[in-house]
Design a protein around this motif. Structure first.
Motif, PDB file in Angstrom:
ATOM      1  N   TRP A  85       0.811  -1.225   0.000  1.00  0.00           N
ATOM      2  CA  TRP A  85       0.000   0.000   0.000  1.00  0.00           C
ATOM      3  C   TRP A  85       0.843   1.272   0.000  1.00  0.00           C
ATOM      4  O   TRP A  85       0.315   2.362   0.000  1.00  0.00           O
ATOM      5  N   SER A  90       2.174  -2.774  -4.988  1.00  0.00           N
ATOM      6  CA  SER A  90       1.219  -3.367  -5.914  1.00  0.00           C
ATOM      7  C   SER A  90      -0.224  -2.933  -5.661  1.00  0.00           C
ATOM      8  O   SER A  90      -1.054  -3.020  -6.552  1.00  0.00           O
ATOM      9  N   LYS A  91      -0.542  -2.465  -4.449  1.00  0.00           N
ATOM     10  CA  LYS A  91      -1.912  -2.040  -4.148  1.00  0.00           C
ATOM     11  C   LYS A  91      -2.067  -0.522  -4.107  1.00  0.00           C
ATOM     12  O   LYS A  91      -3.154  -0.030  -3.840  1.00  0.00           O
ATOM     13  N   CYS A  93      -2.981   2.943  -4.952  1.00  0.00           N
ATOM     14  CA  CYS A  93      -3.966   3.544  -5.860  1.00  0.00           C
ATOM     15  C   CYS A  93      -4.624   2.499  -6.753  1.00  0.00           C
ATOM     16  O   CYS A  93      -4.927   2.765  -7.918  1.00  0.00           O
ATOM     17  N   ARG A  94      -4.838   1.294  -6.208  1.00  0.00           N
ATOM     18  CA  ARG A  94      -5.501   0.248  -6.992  1.00  0.00           C
ATOM     19  C   ARG A  94      -6.915   0.664  -7.334  1.00  0.00           C
ATOM     20  O   ARG A  94      -7.405   0.440  -8.432  1.00  0.00           O
ATOM     21  N   ASN A  95      -7.626   1.246  -6.368  1.00  0.00           N
ATOM     22  CA  ASN A  95      -8.980   1.703  -6.593  1.00  0.00           C
ATOM     23  C   ASN A  95      -8.970   3.226  -6.684  1.00  0.00           C
ATOM     24  O   ASN A  95      -9.001   3.908  -5.670  1.00  0.00           O
TER      25      ASN A  95
END
Length: 114
Positions: A85, A90-91, A93-95
């Protein structure tokens, strides 16, 4: 050299050594696949730092810090672990945020049934 400037320079060197140790320790964890491989490497790193703990010559300390920073930069891991995060993870600003005009309703199952 005055006492104040000596103490200021020593404080700056101590900070640089602390930062170098933390960076090297984190990079050691990047190279080790498992913790049981990491612990001996971390102990060896700590012994290397402890061996020079009682050095008092300011110029020698400066040269040792510079050499240590250069060695760390040379042997730094090419693909370091990044917390998922954190920026670059890898996570991160994933959403993405929804576009303007879209409303998100958080009262699932409690809608008015008129």
């Amino acid at each position: 050299m005055s006492v104040v400037s000596y103490l200021a320079r020593r404080a700056a060197q101590k900070e640089r050594v602390r930062i170098l140790y933390r960076r090297a320790l984190k990079d050691t964890l990047n190279w080790a696949v498992h913790r049981h491989l990491f612990y001996p490497d971390a102990d060896a790193l700590r012994e290397r730092f402890e061996a020079n703990r009682n050095v008092e010559d300011i110029e020698l300390i400066e040269r040792m810090i510079t050499a240590g920073e250069a060695a760390h930069d040379k042997w730094r891991h090419p693909d370091p672990y990044i917390v998922p995060w954190a920026p670059g993870g890898s996570k991160f600003c994933r959403n993405p945020t929804p576009p303007a005009g879209i409303e998100i309703v958080y009262n699932y199952g409690r809608e008015d049934n008129d």
